[in-house]
Design a protein around this motif. Structure first.
Motif, PDB file in Angstrom:
ATOM      1  N   THR A 115       0.782  -1.105   0.067  1.00  0.00           N
ATOM      2  CA  THR A 115       0.099   0.025   0.141  1.00  0.00           C
ATOM      3  C   THR A 115       0.921   1.125  -0.178  1.00  0.00           C
ATOM      4  OG1 THR A 115       0.027   0.164   2.481  1.00  0.00           O
ATOM      5  CG2 THR A 115      -1.928  -1.287   1.367  1.00  0.00           C
ATOM      6  N   GLU A 116       0.280   2.489  -0.377  1.00  0.00           N
ATOM      7  CA  GLU A 116       1.087   3.610  -0.047  1.00  0.00           C
ATOM      8  C   GLU A 116       1.639   3.723   1.007  1.00  0.00           C
ATOM      9  OE1 GLU A 116      -0.352   7.115  -2.019  1.00  0.00           O
ATOM     10  OE2 GLU A 116      -1.380   6.132  -3.540  1.00  0.00           O
ATOM     11  N   ASP A 117       0.940   3.693   2.323  1.00  0.00           N
ATOM     12  CA  ASP A 117       1.513   3.920   3.539  1.00  0.00           C
ATOM     13  C   ASP A 117       2.485   3.038   4.062  1.00  0.00           C
ATOM     14  OD1 ASP A 117      -0.604   5.974   4.024  1.00  0.00           O
ATOM     15  OD2 ASP A 117      -1.677   4.767   4.937  1.00  0.00           O
ATOM     16  N   TYR A 118       2.426   1.736   3.552  1.00  0.00           N
ATOM     17  CA  TYR A 118       3.544   0.840   3.958  1.00  0.00           C
ATOM     18  C   TYR A 118       4.829   1.298   3.142  1.00  0.00           C
ATOM     19  CZ  TYR A 118       5.689  -3.541   4.204  1.00  0.00           C
ATOM     20  OH  TYR A 118       6.530  -4.825   4.604  1.00  0.00           O
ATOM     21  N   ALA A 119       4.684   1.812   1.724  1.00  0.00           N
ATOM     22  CA  ALA A 119       5.790   2.036   0.821  1.00  0.00           C
ATOM     23  C   ALA A 119       6.298   3.276   1.629  1.00  0.00           C
ATOM     24  CB  ALA A 119       5.483   2.145  -0.459  1.00  0.00           C
ATOM     25  N   GLY A 171       4.760   0.125   9.293  1.00  0.00           N
ATOM     26  CA  GLY A 171       4.250   1.625   9.655  1.00  0.00           C
ATOM     27  C   GLY A 171       3.483   1.369  11.135  1.00  0.00           C
ATOM     28  N   ASP A 172       2.578   2.064  11.324  1.00  0.00           N
ATOM     29  CA  ASP A 172       1.769   1.759  12.587  1.00  0.00           C
ATOM     30  C   ASP A 172       0.748   0.721  12.399  1.00  0.00           C
ATOM     31  OD1 ASP A 172      -0.204   2.954  11.215  1.00  0.00           O
ATOM     32  OD2 ASP A 172      -0.431   4.894  12.212  1.00  0.00           O
ATOM     33  N   GLN A 173      -0.056   0.495  13.505  1.00  0.00           N
ATOM     34  CA  GLN A 173      -0.989  -0.697  13.867  1.00  0.00           C
ATOM     35  C   GLN A 173      -2.263  -0.648  12.551  1.00  0.00           C
ATOM     36  OE1 GLN A 173      -3.147  -0.865  17.345  1.00  0.00           O
ATOM     37  NE2 GLN A 173      -3.621  -3.071  16.836  1.00  0.00           N
ATOM     38  N   ALA A 175      -1.782   1.025   9.581  1.00  0.00           N
ATOM     39  CA  ALA A 175      -1.057   0.674   8.300  1.00  0.00           C
ATOM     40  C   ALA A 175      -1.084  -0.811   8.066  1.00  0.00           C
ATOM     41  CB  ALA A 175      -0.003   1.476   8.348  1.00  0.00           C
ATOM     42  N   ALA A 176      -0.530  -1.342   9.286  1.00  0.00           N
ATOM     43  CA  ALA A 176      -0.157  -2.668   9.085  1.00  0.00           C
ATOM     44  C   ALA A 176      -1.421  -3.685   8.769  1.00  0.00           C
ATOM     45  CB  ALA A 176       0.324  -3.257  10.552  1.00  0.00           C
ATOM     46  N   ARG A 177      -2.672  -3.269   9.266  1.00  0.00           N
ATOM     47  CA  ARG A 177      -3.967  -3.956   9.316  1.00  0.00           C
ATOM     48  C   ARG A 177      -4.349  -3.725   7.667  1.00  0.00           C
ATOM     49  NH1 ARG A 177      -7.041  -1.593  12.597  1.00  0.00           N
ATOM     50  NH2 ARG A 177      -6.581  -2.928  14.362  1.00  0.00           N
ATOM     51  N   ALA A 178      -4.129  -2.448   7.162  1.00  0.00           N
ATOM     52  CA  ALA A 178      -4.658  -2.264   5.918  1.00  0.00           C
ATOM     53  C   ALA A 178      -3.670  -3.007   4.762  1.00  0.00           C
ATOM     54  CB  ALA A 178      -4.448  -0.770   5.573  1.00  0.00           C
ATOM     55  N   GLN A 179      -2.547  -2.999   5.242  1.00  0.00           N
ATOM     56  CA  GLN A 179      -1.624  -3.873   4.216  1.00  0.00           C
ATOM     57  C   GLN A 179      -2.111  -5.381   4.176  1.00  0.00           C
ATOM     58  OE1 GLN A 179       1.488  -3.009   2.319  1.00  0.00           O
ATOM     59  NE2 GLN A 179       0.307  -4.713   1.639  1.00  0.00           N
ATOM     60  N   LEU A 180      -2.261  -6.011   5.303  1.00  0.00           N
ATOM     61  CA  LEU A 180      -2.889  -7.239   5.188  1.00  0.00           C
ATOM     62  C   LEU A 180      -4.037  -7.451   4.425  1.00  0.00           C
ATOM     63  CD1 LEU A 180      -2.113  -8.485   8.991  1.00  0.00           C
ATOM     64  CD2 LEU A 180      -0.709  -8.913   6.942  1.00  0.00           C
ATOM     65  N   THR A 181      -4.862  -6.340   4.672  1.00  0.00           N
ATOM     66  CA  THR A 181      -6.170  -6.391   3.710  1.00  0.00           C
ATOM     67  C   THR A 181      -5.938  -6.464   2.460  1.00  0.00           C
ATOM     68  OG1 THR A 181      -7.419  -5.503   5.648  1.00  0.00           O
ATOM     69  CG2 THR A 181      -8.292  -5.217   3.625  1.00  0.00           C
ATOM     70  N   ARG A 182      -5.035  -5.379   1.891  1.00  0.00           N
ATOM     71  CA  ARG A 182      -4.533  -5.340   0.788  1.00  0.00           C
ATOM     72  C   ARG A 182      -3.927  -6.716  -0.103  1.00  0.00           C
ATOM     73  NH1 ARG A 182      -5.365  -3.173  -4.351  1.00  0.00           N
ATOM     74  NH2 ARG A 182      -3.159  -3.066  -5.429  1.00  0.00           N
TER      75      ARG A 182
END
Length: 272
Positions: A115-119, A171-173, A175-182
């Motif tokens: 995701t953008e936030d992860y990158a 990133g933070d929690q 961002a981490a959840r959003a990344q796994l969802t992606r």
């Protein structure tokens, strides 16, 4: 550069010195050297004549070389020339022409799934001296690379991700959840296979085999990309390609099946 390497390999396989290859083609040895160094282009007619002079008979391979020689694509990555290191532009171009893509990652979620936030968190941490505008340039480039699996005619993509990469909070929690969802969302696509390498494997010594494997128009033109101290390193020798194909299949064999992998990632996301 890859075309230059392959033409030199054909000449070497024919047992000809550069001056002999030049004489058969009716050009100077300097011209052959320039072609084989990637400093000069080559026309379809001349390339096919070179292949004939070298007794190359694999028509599919020769056709693929012709396609490389005559391609005039100026892709989206050219907009980043001068602002990002050349190897990263080469990677984007390699992906653009790839017939398939395999990834093995142990510490980070693969770039094509980020995701953008992860990158953004990743680039900001690795390059703390970068101003915000430069970080955004890197993030933008990485997001555009995802087109190969998001366009209407996506390439087949398989990725093997270690549990460590999924658990590390770049990133933070949120961002981490959003990344796994992606990752979960993309894993549902017909052309995408996601497999998890769990921590609890016995006898697993493959943690050093992180790589990107890009399929070429023909197997001889496959490429492995590995991280180096100054960016991506491109590997194209047949012996090395065979080695990495074997490594990928070995790691794939011990990874969880796609459905079990989705269940695994879903549990990790719920823990957050």
């Amino acid at each position: 550069m890859r075309l230059a390497i392959e033409l030199r390999r054909l000449r070497d396989a024919a047992g000809l010195a550069a001056r002999e290859g030049a004489a058969l083609l009716g050009v100077s040895a300097a011209q052959i050297s320039q072609i084989e160094a990637g400093l000069a282009g080559v026309s379809e007619k001349r390339l096919r004549r070179m292949a004939a002079n070298y007794a190359a008979t694999d028509e599919e391979f020769i056709d693929a070389l012709v396609a490389m020689a005559t391609d005039r694509t100026r892709g989206w990555w050219e907009a980043y020339r001068g602002s990002l290191p050349t190897p990263f532009l080469d990677l984007a171009e390699l992906e653009h022409h790839a017939s398939c893509r395999w990834d093995v990652d142990f510490l980070h979620v693969p770039g094509l799934l980020q995701t953008e936030d992860y990158a953004r968190a990743l680039f900001s941490y690795v390059n703390p001296e970068f101003p915000r505008s430069e970080v955004e340039r890197w993030v933008e480039h990485r997001m555009k690379r995802r087109i190969i699996i998001e366009r209407p005619d996506p390439i087949p993509y398989e990725t093997l991700i270690h549990e460590a990469a999924l658990r590390i909070r770049v990133g933070d929690q949120i961002a981490a959840r959003a990344q796994l969802t992606r990752v979960l969302e993309l894993s549902e696509a017909d052309h995408v296979i996601v497999r998890v390498i769990p921590f609890d494997l016995n006898g697993f010594g493959g943690a050093g085999s992180a790589m990107v494997y890009a399929g070429g128009a023909v197997p001889q033109l496959d490429t492995v990309v590995r991280d180096g101290p100054n960016g991506p390193v491109f590997i194209d020798s047949e012996a090395q390609l065979n080695r990495y194909r074997t490594l990928f299949r070995r790691v794939e064999a011990v990874s969880l099946e796609p459905e079990r992998s989705r269940d695994f990632i879903h549990r990790l996301a719920k823990e957050l």
